[in-house]
Scaffold this motif. Structure first.
Motif: not given
Length: 266
Positions: A239-241, A250-251, A255-257
């Motif tokens: 979720g948003a955090e 999540a997006m 992007a990090a992965r």
């Protein structure tokens, strides 16, 4: 297949010294050129040299051949390259219709990098990118500059280049920036690469070995970006955090992965 390509070096297949040197270079993709870099008188010998070179050792870098477009040498190139399994990719110049890409994909039986080099190619880029067998789009910035009658530089190419990136992303394939012509200006090359990465390109096509390090540095994730990616993935719980003073979701994790995959760390 192309997730980790930061630098794609064109070199003339008619130059045996350049081919041997390229086996030890730090570029991610070598493109043996049968088209623009080869004089008409050397077309046949360059084709033979490219096929011979494909049997050699290229280490971790991928190997491609750019064939000649429609014209005197096109059919001979197709015949020589069809089904040649030692080549990872075929680079196709001046692709303007999906039908042409489909025909070559079926005949060559190798993944294709389609060069978008004309106004017609720009308008058809979305359909070309969707052809089965096309794994990436490559901007032909010199030909686009000429066809659009531009004075030079990236400014006039913004819409065309962004259209290539959009088409590639819509199809889920790679997009590569065009070449930078000045060979003795690494600072200007870096600026050009930064602009290309900011536009969304995955990597840069190159015309000289001395451009490789700059392209690899700009298009590869930096140490700071990798640290940020690892920390973000570790901190994300769904979720948003909040993360380091900004909101993530999540997006951002995706992007990090992706950054870790580009660095060969995931």
């Amino acid at each position: 297949m192309l997730d980790n390509i930061r630098s794609a070096l064109f070199l003339p297949a008619s130059n045996p010294r350049a081919i041997e040197k390229a086996r030890g270079l730090a570029c991610d993709l070598v493109i043996l050129d049968l088209e623009d870099a080869v004089a008409d008188a050397d077309k046949d010998s360059a084709r033979t040299a490219a096929v011979t070179a494909a049997d050699g050792t290229w280490g971790e870098r991928l190997l491609a051949v750019r064939l000649n477009g429609r014209g005197p040498w096109h059919d001979a190139d197709l015949a020589a390259l069809a089904g040649l399994s030692a080549i990872d990719l075929i680079v196709v110049p001046k692709v303007e219709t999906p039908e042409y890409a489909e025909a070559l994909a079926g005949r060559l039986a190798r993944p294709l990098l389609a060069m978008i080099e004309t106004p017609s190619g720009i308008y058809a880029a979305r359909d070309i990118a969707g052809v089965a067998g096309v794994v990436g789009l490559l901007a032909g910035s010199n030909d686009l500059t000429s066809a659009l009658r531009l004075p030079g530089g990236r400014a006039g190419l913004t819409l065309a280049l962004q259209s290539i990136v959009l088409a590639a992303r819509a199809a889920g394939i790679a997009a590569f920036d065009g070449v930078f012509n000045r060979l003795d200006d690494p600072q200007a090359l870096e600026v050009d690469c930064i602009a290309g990465r900011a536009m969304g390109f995955d990597g840069k096509s190159l015309i000289h070995p001395n451009q490789i390090d700059v392209a690899n540095a700009v298009f590869g994730p930096s140490a700071e970006e990798l640290e940020e990616a690892r920390a973000l993935i570790a901190a994300a719980t769904g979720g948003a955090e909040r993360f380091r003073g900004r909101m993530i979701e999540a997006m951002d994790v995706d992007a990090a992965r992706h950054a870790l995959r580009r660095a060969g760390l995931a």
